[in-house]
Design a protein around this motif. Structure first.
Motif, PDB file in Angstrom:
ATOM      1  N   ARG A 287      -0.550   6.611  -0.624  1.00  0.00           N
ATOM      2  CA  ARG A 287      -1.202   7.760   0.393  1.00  0.00           C
ATOM      3  C   ARG A 287      -1.337   7.031   1.847  1.00  0.00           C
ATOM      4  NH1 ARG A 287      -4.398   9.901  -4.232  1.00  0.00           N
ATOM      5  NH2 ARG A 287      -3.021  11.919  -4.632  1.00  0.00           N
ATOM      6  N   ALA A 288      -2.013   5.804   1.728  1.00  0.00           N
ATOM      7  CA  ALA A 288      -2.353   5.199   2.818  1.00  0.00           C
ATOM      8  C   ALA A 288      -1.182   4.995   3.972  1.00  0.00           C
ATOM      9  CB  ALA A 288      -2.970   3.843   2.401  1.00  0.00           C
ATOM     10  N   VAL A 289      -1.884   4.998   5.169  1.00  0.00           N
ATOM     11  CA  VAL A 289      -0.829   4.980   6.478  1.00  0.00           C
ATOM     12  C   VAL A 289      -0.669   3.219   6.443  1.00  0.00           C
ATOM     13  CG1 VAL A 289      -1.727   7.066   7.414  1.00  0.00           C
ATOM     14  CG2 VAL A 289      -2.948   5.001   7.794  1.00  0.00           C
ATOM     15  N   PRO A 290       0.348   2.967   7.286  1.00  0.00           N
ATOM     16  CA  PRO A 290       0.733   1.695   7.393  1.00  0.00           C
ATOM     17  C   PRO A 290       0.049   1.069   8.839  1.00  0.00           C
ATOM     18  CG  PRO A 290       2.746   3.149   8.040  1.00  0.00           C
ATOM     19  CD  PRO A 290       1.483   3.856   7.555  1.00  0.00           C
ATOM     20  N   GLU A 291      -0.952   1.028   8.554  1.00  0.00           N
ATOM     21  CA  GLU A 291      -1.615   0.528   9.826  1.00  0.00           C
ATOM     22  C   GLU A 291      -2.799  -0.245   9.339  1.00  0.00           C
ATOM     23  OE1 GLU A 291      -4.810   3.832  11.592  1.00  0.00           O
ATOM     24  OE2 GLU A 291      -2.751   4.195  12.210  1.00  0.00           O
ATOM     25  N   ASP A 292      -2.958  -1.375  10.237  1.00  0.00           N
ATOM     26  CA  ASP A 292      -4.252  -2.305   9.693  1.00  0.00           C
ATOM     27  C   ASP A 292      -4.196  -2.823   8.148  1.00  0.00           C
ATOM     28  OD1 ASP A 292      -4.955  -2.169  12.326  1.00  0.00           O
ATOM     29  OD2 ASP A 292      -6.361  -0.591  11.943  1.00  0.00           O
ATOM     30  N   GLY A 293      -2.901  -2.776   7.627  1.00  0.00           N
ATOM     31  CA  GLY A 293      -3.042  -3.398   6.161  1.00  0.00           C
ATOM     32  C   GLY A 293      -3.457  -2.310   5.182  1.00  0.00           C
ATOM     33  N   LYS A 294      -3.603  -1.127   5.536  1.00  0.00           N
ATOM     34  CA  LYS A 294      -3.934  -0.242   4.720  1.00  0.00           C
ATOM     35  C   LYS A 294      -3.160  -0.026   3.414  1.00  0.00           C
ATOM     36  CE  LYS A 294      -7.206   1.968   7.895  1.00  0.00           C
ATOM     37  NZ  LYS A 294      -7.195   3.376   8.740  1.00  0.00           N
ATOM     38  N   ALA A 295      -1.891   0.105   3.825  1.00  0.00           N
ATOM     39  CA  ALA A 295      -0.836   0.482   2.799  1.00  0.00           C
ATOM     40  C   ALA A 295      -0.786  -0.566   1.892  1.00  0.00           C
ATOM     41  CB  ALA A 295       0.493   0.946   3.504  1.00  0.00           C
ATOM     42  N   ASN A 296      -0.710  -1.811   2.491  1.00  0.00           N
ATOM     43  CA  ASN A 296      -0.640  -3.158   1.675  1.00  0.00           C
ATOM     44  C   ASN A 296      -1.467  -3.208   0.580  1.00  0.00           C
ATOM     45  OD1 ASN A 296       1.690  -3.875   2.984  1.00  0.00           O
ATOM     46  ND2 ASN A 296       0.562  -4.999   4.624  1.00  0.00           N
ATOM     47  N   ARG A 297      -2.767  -2.816   1.156  1.00  0.00           N
ATOM     48  CA  ARG A 297      -3.959  -3.078   0.174  1.00  0.00           C
ATOM     49  C   ARG A 297      -3.801  -1.925  -0.882  1.00  0.00           C
ATOM     50  NH1 ARG A 297      -6.640  -4.036   4.958  1.00  0.00           N
ATOM     51  NH2 ARG A 297      -7.319  -1.872   5.448  1.00  0.00           N
ATOM     52  N   ALA A 298      -3.342  -0.702  -0.487  1.00  0.00           N
ATOM     53  CA  ALA A 298      -2.977   0.420  -1.653  1.00  0.00           C
ATOM     54  C   ALA A 298      -2.175   0.053  -2.590  1.00  0.00           C
ATOM     55  CB  ALA A 298      -2.777   1.683  -0.910  1.00  0.00           C
ATOM     56  N   VAL A 299      -1.058  -0.840  -2.218  1.00  0.00           N
ATOM     57  CA  VAL A 299       0.058  -1.152  -3.322  1.00  0.00           C
ATOM     58  C   VAL A 299      -0.426  -2.075  -3.889  1.00  0.00           C
ATOM     59  CG1 VAL A 299       2.111  -2.573  -2.790  1.00  0.00           C
ATOM     60  CG2 VAL A 299       2.044  -0.844  -1.538  1.00  0.00           C
ATOM     61  N   CYS A 300      -1.243  -3.049  -3.466  1.00  0.00           N
ATOM     62  CA  CYS A 300      -2.147  -4.198  -4.375  1.00  0.00           C
ATOM     63  C   CYS A 300      -2.981  -3.519  -5.593  1.00  0.00           C
ATOM     64  CB  CYS A 300      -2.587  -5.239  -3.484  1.00  0.00           C
ATOM     65  SG  CYS A 300      -1.664  -6.117  -2.793  1.00  0.00           S
ATOM     66  N   ALA A 301      -3.782  -2.600  -5.083  1.00  0.00           N
ATOM     67  CA  ALA A 301      -4.516  -1.937  -5.881  1.00  0.00           C
ATOM     68  C   ALA A 301      -3.808  -0.974  -7.001  1.00  0.00           C
ATOM     69  CB  ALA A 301      -5.424  -0.885  -5.119  1.00  0.00           C
ATOM     70  N   LEU A 302      -2.764   0.037  -6.723  1.00  0.00           N
ATOM     71  CA  LEU A 302      -1.920   0.526  -7.558  1.00  0.00           C
ATOM     72  C   LEU A 302      -1.342  -0.325  -8.469  1.00  0.00           C
ATOM     73  CD1 LEU A 302      -0.882   3.185  -8.309  1.00  0.00           C
ATOM     74  CD2 LEU A 302       0.855   2.960  -6.497  1.00  0.00           C
ATOM     75  N   ILE A 303      -0.506  -1.396  -8.115  1.00  0.00           N
ATOM     76  CA  ILE A 303      -0.113  -2.376  -9.212  1.00  0.00           C
ATOM     77  C   ILE A 303      -1.082  -2.974  -9.985  1.00  0.00           C
ATOM     78  CG2 ILE A 303       1.266  -4.789  -9.133  1.00  0.00           C
ATOM     79  CD1 ILE A 303       3.187  -2.743  -8.285  1.00  0.00           C
ATOM     80  N   GLY A 304      -2.185  -3.461  -9.495  1.00  0.00           N
ATOM     81  CA  GLY A 304      -3.308  -3.925 -10.319  1.00  0.00           C
ATOM     82  C   GLY A 304      -3.751  -3.030 -11.120  1.00  0.00           C
ATOM     83  N   LYS A 305      -4.010  -1.879 -11.045  1.00  0.00           N
ATOM     84  CA  LYS A 305      -4.502  -0.801 -11.668  1.00  0.00           C
ATOM     85  C   LYS A 305      -3.414  -0.485 -12.910  1.00  0.00           C
ATOM     86  CE  LYS A 305      -5.893   4.145 -12.092  1.00  0.00           C
ATOM     87  NZ  LYS A 305      -6.588   5.314 -11.304  1.00  0.00           N
ATOM     88  N   ALA A 306      -2.068  -0.302 -12.601  1.00  0.00           N
ATOM     89  CA  ALA A 306      -1.083  -0.163 -13.521  1.00  0.00           C
ATOM     90  C   ALA A 306      -0.845  -1.121 -14.790  1.00  0.00           C
ATOM     91  CB  ALA A 306       0.449   0.166 -12.932  1.00  0.00           C
ATOM     92  N   LEU A 307      -0.975  -2.458 -14.139  1.00  0.00           N
ATOM     93  CA  LEU A 307      -1.161  -3.622 -14.921  1.00  0.00           C
ATOM     94  C   LEU A 307      -2.208  -4.166 -15.581  1.00  0.00           C
ATOM     95  CD1 LEU A 307       1.544  -5.837 -12.845  1.00  0.00           C
ATOM     96  CD2 LEU A 307       1.970  -4.245 -14.617  1.00  0.00           C
ATOM     97  N   GLY A 308      -3.413  -3.546 -15.381  1.00  0.00           N
ATOM     98  CA  GLY A 308      -4.726  -3.734 -15.837  1.00  0.00           C
ATOM     99  C   GLY A 308      -5.132  -5.036 -15.533  1.00  0.00           C
ATOM    100  N   LEU A 309      -4.955  -5.226 -14.151  1.00  0.00           N
ATOM    101  CA  LEU A 309      -5.540  -6.536 -13.322  1.00  0.00           C
ATOM    102  C   LEU A 309      -6.577  -6.082 -12.548  1.00  0.00           C
ATOM    103  CD1 LEU A 309      -1.698  -7.994 -12.805  1.00  0.00           C
ATOM    104  CD2 LEU A 309      -3.566  -8.659 -14.661  1.00  0.00           C
ATOM    105  N   PRO A 310      -7.282  -6.586 -12.245  1.00  0.00           N
ATOM    106  CA  PRO A 310      -8.143  -6.506 -10.676  1.00  0.00           C
ATOM    107  C   PRO A 310      -7.369  -6.733  -9.576  1.00  0.00           C
ATOM    108  CG  PRO A 310      -8.583  -8.907 -11.566  1.00  0.00           C
ATOM    109  CD  PRO A 310      -7.700  -8.156 -12.510  1.00  0.00           C
ATOM    110  N   LYS A 311      -7.407  -5.786  -8.597  1.00  0.00           N
ATOM    111  CA  LYS A 311      -6.577  -5.814  -7.268  1.00  0.00           C
ATOM    112  C   LYS A 311      -6.484  -6.837  -6.533  1.00  0.00           C
ATOM    113  CE  LYS A 311     -10.194  -3.359  -4.635  1.00  0.00           C
ATOM    114  NZ  LYS A 311     -10.462  -1.976  -4.131  1.00  0.00           N
TER     115      LYS A 311
END
Length: 107
Positions: A50-74
């Motif tokens: 959902r995050a917009v691609p500005e100031d790294g917001k989308a990148n942080r959201a991607v890392c958080a989503l992958i972490g959650k899906a794999l059971g890892l801390p973001k």
């Protein structure tokens, strides 16, 4: 016998695995879709955030989503390349059950 690695998982070295992603920012919902063969032999896991691609917001959201899906801390999911591109590579720590988790994500 160990489980096979999905095609979007690359460079399993030094205790980490790099994952090739195709990201859609500013999406209506956050989800991990299927792995997509781009026709040139390159396979990427499709991700929507959902995050917009500005100031790294989308990148942080991607890392958080992958972490959650794999059971890892973001914080353990690191962006390796593609900071301003939809095509990204993230690095996750290697663990014994990771191949199975990744195969389920890309199915």
């Amino acid at each position: 016998m160990s489980e096979a690695w999905p095609a979007f998982a690359h460079q399993r070295v030094a205790g980490h695995v790099d994952l090739a992603l195709r990201v859609t920012p500013n999406a209506g919902r956050e989800e991990i879709e299927t792995a997509q063969d781009r026709g040139d032999g390159e396979v990427r896991l499709r991700i929507k955030v959902r995050a917009v691609p500005e100031d790294g917001k989308a990148n942080r959201a991607v890392c958080a989503l992958i972490g959650k899906a794999l059971g890892l801390p973001k914080s353990s999911v690191q962006l390796v390349s593609g900071e301003t591109s939809r095509d990204k590579v993230v690095r996750v720590p290697l663990d014994p059950g990771l191949a199975g988790k990744l195969n389920r994500l890309g199915a």
